[in-house]
Design a protein around this motif. Structure first.
Motif, PDB file in Angstrom:
ATOM      1  N   HIS A 149      41.869  -1.252  52.702  1.00 27.02           N
ATOM      2  CA  HIS A 149      42.267   0.052  52.172  1.00 27.02           C
ATOM      3  C   HIS A 149      43.343  -0.037  51.099  1.00 27.02           C
ATOM      4  O   HIS A 149      43.410   0.813  50.219  1.00 27.02           O
ATOM      5  CB  HIS A 149      42.710   0.944  53.320  1.00 27.02           C
ATOM      6  CG  HIS A 149      41.633   1.127  54.344  1.00 27.02           C
ATOM      7  ND1 HIS A 149      40.544   1.936  54.143  1.00 27.02           N
ATOM      8  CD2 HIS A 149      41.463   0.562  55.565  1.00 27.02           C
ATOM      9  CE1 HIS A 149      39.747   1.861  55.193  1.00 27.02           C
ATOM     10  NE2 HIS A 149      40.276   1.030  56.068  1.00 27.02           N
ATOM     11  N   VAL A 150      44.201  -1.061  51.168  1.00 27.05           N
ATOM     12  CA  VAL A 150      45.234  -1.185  50.135  1.00 27.05           C
ATOM     13  C   VAL A 150      44.623  -1.461  48.771  1.00 27.05           C
ATOM     14  O   VAL A 150      45.277  -1.317  47.751  1.00 27.05           O
ATOM     15  CB  VAL A 150      46.239  -2.302  50.473  1.00 27.05           C
ATOM     16  CG1 VAL A 150      47.011  -1.967  51.741  1.00 27.05           C
ATOM     17  CG2 VAL A 150      45.552  -3.652  50.589  1.00 27.05           C
ATOM     18  N   GLY A 151      43.371  -1.838  48.749  1.00 28.91           N
ATOM     19  CA  GLY A 151      42.700  -2.136  47.493  1.00 28.91           C
ATOM     20  C   GLY A 151      41.990  -0.959  46.859  1.00 28.91           C
ATOM     21  O   GLY A 151      41.408  -1.083  45.790  1.00 28.91           O
ATOM     22  N   PHE A 152      42.046   0.184  47.517  1.00 26.12           N
ATOM     23  CA  PHE A 152      41.355   1.375  47.014  1.00 26.12           C
ATOM     24  C   PHE A 152      42.324   2.323  46.331  1.00 26.12           C
ATOM     25  O   PHE A 152      43.362   2.671  46.891  1.00 26.12           O
ATOM     26  CB  PHE A 152      40.664   2.103  48.160  1.00 26.12           C
ATOM     27  CG  PHE A 152      39.679   1.282  48.936  1.00 26.12           C
ATOM     28  CD1 PHE A 152      39.432   1.567  50.277  1.00 26.12           C
ATOM     29  CD2 PHE A 152      38.992   0.242  48.347  1.00 26.12           C
ATOM     30  CE1 PHE A 152      38.527   0.820  51.007  1.00 26.12           C
ATOM     31  CE2 PHE A 152      38.087  -0.523  49.063  1.00 26.12           C
ATOM     32  CZ  PHE A 152      37.847  -0.233  50.402  1.00 26.12           C
ATOM     33  N   GLU A 153      41.952   2.813  45.165  1.00 25.36           N
ATOM     34  CA  GLU A 153      42.792   3.794  44.473  1.00 25.36           C
ATOM     35  C   GLU A 153      43.049   5.021  45.339  1.00 25.36           C
ATOM     36  O   GLU A 153      44.145   5.566  45.345  1.00 25.36           O
ATOM     37  CB  GLU A 153      42.124   4.238  43.169  1.00 25.36           C
ATOM     38  CG  GLU A 153      42.114   3.221  42.064  1.00 25.36           C
ATOM     39  CD  GLU A 153      41.543   3.816  40.793  1.00 25.36           C
ATOM     40  OE1 GLU A 153      40.483   3.344  40.344  1.00 25.36           O
ATOM     41  OE2 GLU A 153      42.165   4.754  40.250  1.00 25.36           O
ATOM     42  N   ARG A 154      42.040   5.440  46.066  1.00 21.28           N
ATOM     43  CA  ARG A 154      42.146   6.678  46.842  1.00 21.28           C
ATOM     44  C   ARG A 154      43.144   6.560  47.996  1.00 21.28           C
ATOM     45  O   ARG A 154      43.513   7.568  48.608  1.00 21.28           O
ATOM     46  CB  ARG A 154      40.787   7.090  47.385  1.00 21.28           C
ATOM     47  CG  ARG A 154      40.175   6.101  48.367  1.00 21.28           C
ATOM     48  CD  ARG A 154      38.856   6.624  48.910  1.00 21.28           C
ATOM     49  NE  ARG A 154      38.243   5.717  49.870  1.00 21.28           N
ATOM     50  CZ  ARG A 154      37.360   4.798  49.540  1.00 21.28           C
ATOM     51  NH1 ARG A 154      36.984   4.667  48.288  1.00 21.28           N
ATOM     52  NH2 ARG A 154      36.850   4.003  50.467  1.00 21.28           N
ATOM     53  N   SER A 155      43.599   5.355  48.272  1.00 17.17           N
ATOM     54  CA  SER A 155      44.576   5.163  49.346  1.00 17.17           C
ATOM     55  C   SER A 155      45.992   5.499  48.905  1.00 17.17           C
ATOM     56  O   SER A 155      46.905   5.500  49.733  1.00 17.17           O
ATOM     57  CB  SER A 155      44.537   3.710  49.839  1.00 17.17           C
ATOM     58  OG  SER A 155      43.279   3.408  50.416  1.00 17.17           O
ATOM     59  N   TYR A 156      46.190   5.752  47.644  1.00 20.54           N
ATOM     60  CA  TYR A 156      47.532   5.976  47.094  1.00 20.54           C
ATOM     61  C   TYR A 156      47.671   7.407  46.579  1.00 20.54           C
ATOM     62  O   TYR A 156      46.863   7.868  45.776  1.00 20.54           O
ATOM     63  CB  TYR A 156      47.810   4.996  45.954  1.00 20.54           C
ATOM     64  CG  TYR A 156      47.789   3.552  46.395  1.00 20.54           C
ATOM     65  CD1 TYR A 156      46.594   2.851  46.490  1.00 20.54           C
ATOM     66  CD2 TYR A 156      48.970   2.888  46.721  1.00 20.54           C
ATOM     67  CE1 TYR A 156      46.567   1.528  46.908  1.00 20.54           C
ATOM     68  CE2 TYR A 156      48.961   1.562  47.129  1.00 20.54           C
ATOM     69  CZ  TYR A 156      47.751   0.887  47.219  1.00 20.54           C
ATOM     70  OH  TYR A 156      47.737  -0.418  47.632  1.00 20.54           O
ATOM     71  N   ASP A 157      48.695   8.074  47.018  1.00 18.22           N
ATOM     72  CA  ASP A 157      48.953   9.438  46.583  1.00 18.22           C
ATOM     73  C   ASP A 157      49.875   9.518  45.375  1.00 18.22           C
ATOM     74  O   ASP A 157      49.917  10.538  44.690  1.00 18.22           O
ATOM     75  CB  ASP A 157      49.574  10.253  47.721  1.00 18.22           C
ATOM     76  CG  ASP A 157      48.528  10.722  48.721  1.00 18.22           C
ATOM     77  OD1 ASP A 157      48.920  11.083  49.850  1.00 18.22           O
ATOM     78  OD2 ASP A 157      47.330  10.716  48.382  1.00 18.22           O
ATOM     79  N   TYR A 158      50.648   8.472  45.129  1.00 16.67           N
ATOM     80  CA  TYR A 158      51.667   8.539  44.092  1.00 16.67           C
ATOM     81  C   TYR A 158      51.465   7.419  43.080  1.00 16.67           C
ATOM     82  O   TYR A 158      51.263   6.264  43.458  1.00 16.67           O
ATOM     83  CB  TYR A 158      53.065   8.454  44.716  1.00 16.67           C
ATOM     84  CG  TYR A 158      53.251   9.501  45.778  1.00 16.67           C
ATOM     85  CD1 TYR A 158      53.067   9.189  47.123  1.00 16.67           C
ATOM     86  CD2 TYR A 158      53.550  10.815  45.438  1.00 16.67           C
ATOM     87  CE1 TYR A 158      53.184  10.159  48.098  1.00 16.67           C
ATOM     88  CE2 TYR A 158      53.673  11.790  46.410  1.00 16.67           C
ATOM     89  CZ  TYR A 158      53.485  11.463  47.734  1.00 16.67           C
ATOM     90  OH  TYR A 158      53.592  12.422  48.696  1.00 16.67           O
TER      91      TYR A 158
END
Length: 125
Positions: A105-114
């Motif tokens: 999941h750390v590799g997915f853009e969608r995992s980051y809000d900021y």
């Protein structure tokens, strides 16, 4: 949380650069901090991430050449880039999220809000 990336520039192939990302504001929203990059005409891709638990992750393309680290006191994450190649040329973006993400999941853009603004890295051959 606000993220401010800096440290990009121009370097010849084989050289090194270090980019930094300083977090301010709700720094409790920085459990995971990551770096992504986007080359001209290409999709944004994952580069590296680091979590407060000490998890460190790299894309295969940068393993052994890039090193991510964070300074908790300064709320800053660093990406040391060595043995740079022309294909590393891109705008580098930092991102953070408060969720306790792990791989993949750390590799997915969608995992980051900021997200911070990008910093340009150019590697000439």
């Amino acid at each position: 949380v606000q993220l401010q990336a800096s440290g990009g520039g121009w370097v010849r192939a084989g050289g090194s650069l270090r980019v930094s990302c300083a977090a301010s504001g709700r720094t409790d929203y920085t459990y995971v901090m990551g770096w992504f990059r986007q080359a001209p005409g290409k999709k944004r891709e994952f580069v590296s991430a680091i979590t407060l638990a000490g998890g460190i992750y790299y894309a295969d393309s940068v393993k052994g050449r890039f090193t991510i680290s964070r300074d908790h006191a300064k709320n800053t994450v660093y990406l040391q880039m060595n043995s740079l190649k022309p294909e590393d040329t891109a705008v580098y973006f930092c991102a953070s999220d408060r969720s306790r993400h792990r791989w993949p999941h750390v590799g997915f853009e969608r995992s980051y809000d900021y997200w911070g603004q990008g910093t340009q890295v150019t590697v000439s051959s």
